[in-house]
Write an enzyme that holds these catalytic residues in place. Structure first.
Site, PDB file in Angstrom:
ATOM      1  N   LYS A  83       0.823  -1.235   0.009  1.00 28.22           N
ATOM      2  CA  LYS A  83      -0.067  -0.071   0.087  1.00 28.22           C
ATOM      3  C   LYS A  83       0.827   1.331  -0.044  1.00 28.22           C
ATOM      4  O   LYS A  83       2.041   1.345   0.573  1.00 28.22           O
ATOM      5  CB  LYS A  83      -0.858  -0.010   1.212  1.00 28.22           C
ATOM      6  CG  LYS A  83      -1.835   0.921   1.351  1.00 28.22           C
ATOM      7  CD  LYS A  83      -2.792   1.003   2.701  1.00 28.22           C
ATOM      8  CE  LYS A  83      -3.762   1.948   2.773  1.00 28.22           C
ATOM      9  NZ  LYS A  83      -4.739   1.616   3.802  1.00 28.22           N
ATOM     10  N   SER A 158      -9.757   1.452   3.070  1.00 28.90           N
ATOM     11  CA  SER A 158      -8.857   2.199   2.094  1.00 28.90           C
ATOM     12  C   SER A 158      -7.916   1.648   1.376  1.00 28.90           C
ATOM     13  O   SER A 158      -7.168   1.955   0.434  1.00 28.90           O
ATOM     14  CB  SER A 158      -8.238   3.282   2.959  1.00 28.90           C
ATOM     15  OG  SER A 158      -7.298   2.662   4.045  1.00 28.90           O
ATOM     16  N   SER A 182      -9.744  -0.883   7.008  1.00 31.15           N
ATOM     17  CA  SER A 182      -9.274  -0.857   6.045  1.00 31.15           C
ATOM     18  C   SER A 182      -8.293  -2.116   5.240  1.00 31.15           C
ATOM     19  O   SER A 182      -7.914  -2.094   4.272  1.00 31.15           O
ATOM     20  CB  SER A 182      -8.095   0.179   5.828  1.00 31.15           C
ATOM     21  OG  SER A 182      -8.966   1.386   5.726  1.00 31.15           O
TER      22      SER A 182
END
Ligand code: GLN
Length: 492
Positions: A83, A158, A182
């Site tokens: 990420k 997210s 997330s």
């Protein structure tokens, strides 16, 4: 089936036996990332040259040393995706934000250092909601990620890019961050396994802070056993993160025995009520039946303060975010606004142009709840309720080993469906934020598809440091009811 949809151990064995070179494995993964990015927008950076060079190094090292499985690195040649809020030296860290843009950190996060030490190869940085704020990935400054099961739908957020990359078979493993769900929520919406460990299990050094008392690095994979393998490497005390604990890291894979007879599974009936999609409810209830068949005892538990968790989370998370994000001022990192001759003007313009609307909303909310007049009414009160919630878990875990809930109240929703309604968006996190507030671990496990072929997942919550128990329960479920469906957008 693509190479990269196999499990880590199978891939590693092929690399160790010389059947496939790490270089070829990484090439397949990079190619899939490149080919699918136009459709999924899962990657913000794909490091073809860096990844192939590193894979070449691993091949070189393996041909010199012995290829014995016991002594070779645990992730030799395994491609991974990270990420874009976790620092990897030589690559960008944008956090999905214009304010960092192409910021290149000069160091690796501790979790990255450990994965590289185990022979993994980072192929790229994945798209995410700006500063990890969101549940749909629509808050990225670089466009939304699309769900490989239906590209008109969100992958969750997210960490949507990481979830989509694993679901689409681009990489077997990816890292995300989980502040309020997330990792688990996008894992659920994309049909993969996703773990948020106990607070303090994985180091946060090199993870860009959103809400420091809630943030944890989490792991995506297609099977529980792969999560177990990776957690063993990332977890453990790190002198550079004072919130990591000196708790021994077990051999998580060795504990996946499938013997869960006599385990006690907590069923919080009150969380299966209003607002829960009917198909999600019946799927998760069916999972409870499977566990019963496997010999676990189902016990009813109460989490009386869970009903306040969204309110508490959005006070504490925004308060911490408003303070953490003060560092982005145009001086230290990334983007700086032009045409601002005076210092304060430069700060203001940089932040105005650099941050997106959701980040601004949270900074304002957080500043408000921390302000002198409202601190006691909001922030202090939220911290008090947080303590009550921790106490709920302590009591619940006196009578059970893990708690089962849905992970997300609905399957993947349409891109644009909730974007103008922040409250509806925040309500998506109803099942996940409690674990972050209490600091306990949570795991999403896929358990089927809805009538329109969208993944549904269930969540297992455990007491502090009980990752082994969660993984063992999940693995037993997977063995009994393997989830073998693949999305229409998938590496061939
Ligand atoms: N959806 C939650 C939020 O918007 C959780 C985000 C996260 O876990 N990083 O804050």
């Amino acid at each position: 089936m693509s190479e990269t949809t196999k499990d880590i151990e199978a891939l590693r064995n092929r690399v160790l036996s010389g059947e496939v070179k790490a270089g070829a494995l990484v090439e397949t993964s990079v190619k899939a990332a490149e080919a699918l990015n136009e459709t999924l927008n899962a990657f913000l950076e794909i490091d073809r040259a860096g990844a192939l060079a590193r894979a070449g190094e691993i091949d070189g090292r393996l041909s010199l040393s012995n290829r014995d499985s016991a002594s070779a690195p645990a992730l030799a040649g395994i491609p991974i995706a990270i990420k874009d809020n976790i620092c990897v030296r030589g690559m960008q860290t944008s956090c999905g934000s214009r304010i960092l843009g192409d910021y290149h950190p000069p160091y690796d996060a501790t979790v990255i250092e450990r994965l590289l030490g185990a022979g993994a190869v980072v192929i790229g940085k994945t798209n995410c909601d700006e500063f990890a704020m969101g549940s749909s990935n629509e808050n990225s400054a670089f466009g939304p990620v699309r769900n490989p099961w239906d590209t008109a739908r969100v992958p969750g957020g997210s960490s949507g890019g990481s979830a989509a990359a694993v679901a689409a078979g681009i990489v077997p493993v990816a890292l995300g961050s989980d502040t309020g769900g997330s990792v688990r929520q996008p894992a659920s919406l994309c049909g993969v396994v996703g773990l948020k460990p106990t607070y303090g299990r994985n180091s946060r050094y090199g993870l860009v802070a959103f809400a420091s008392s809630l943030d944890q690095v989490g792991i995506f994979a297609r099977s529980t056993v792969d999560i177990a393998r990776v957690l063993r490497i990332t977890a453990g005390r790190d002198p550079r993160d004072a919130t990591t604990a000196d708790v021994p890291v077990p051999d998580y894979t060795a504990e996946l025995t499938n013997d869960i007879k006599g385990a006690r599974l907590g069923f919080p009936k009150s969380l299966f009520g209003e607002g829960l999609d009917a198909e999600v409810r019946s799927s998760v209830e069916a999972v409870v039946d499977v566990y019963r068949e496997l010999g676990t005892e189902i016990v009813e538990v109460e989490l009386p303060h869970a009903q306040y968790s969204i309110a508490v989370y959005y006070i504490i998370a925004t308060a911490e975010a408003s303070s953490n994000l003060a560092r982005f001022d145009g001086v230290r990192y990334g983007f700086r606004a032009e045409d601002a001759p005076e210092l304060r003007q430069m700060y203001r313009k940089t932040r105005e142009e650099g941050f997106g609307p959701e980040v601004k909303r949270r900074i304002m909310l957080g500043t408000y709840v921390l302000s002198a007049g409202y601190y006691d009414a909001y922030y202090r009160k939220a911290q008090q309720v947080r303590t009550l919630l921790k106490d709920d878990f302590r009591k619940a875990f006196e009578s059970c080993d893990a708690i089962i809930t849905p992970t997300s109240p609905t399957p993947a929703f349409l891109i644009g469906e909730k974007v103008d309604n922040p409250l509806a968006m925040y309500l998506n996190d109803i099942y996940t934020v409690t674990a972050n507030l209490a600091g306990v671990p949570g795991l999403n496990v896929p358990c089927g598809l809805s009538s329109n072929r969208l993944p549904i997942g269930f969540q297992l919550l455990g007491y502090y440091w009980s990752e082994s128990t969660l993984l063992k329960l999940a693995d037993a479920y997977e063995t009994a009811r393997p989830f073998t469906e693949r999305p229409p957008i998938c590496a061939s």
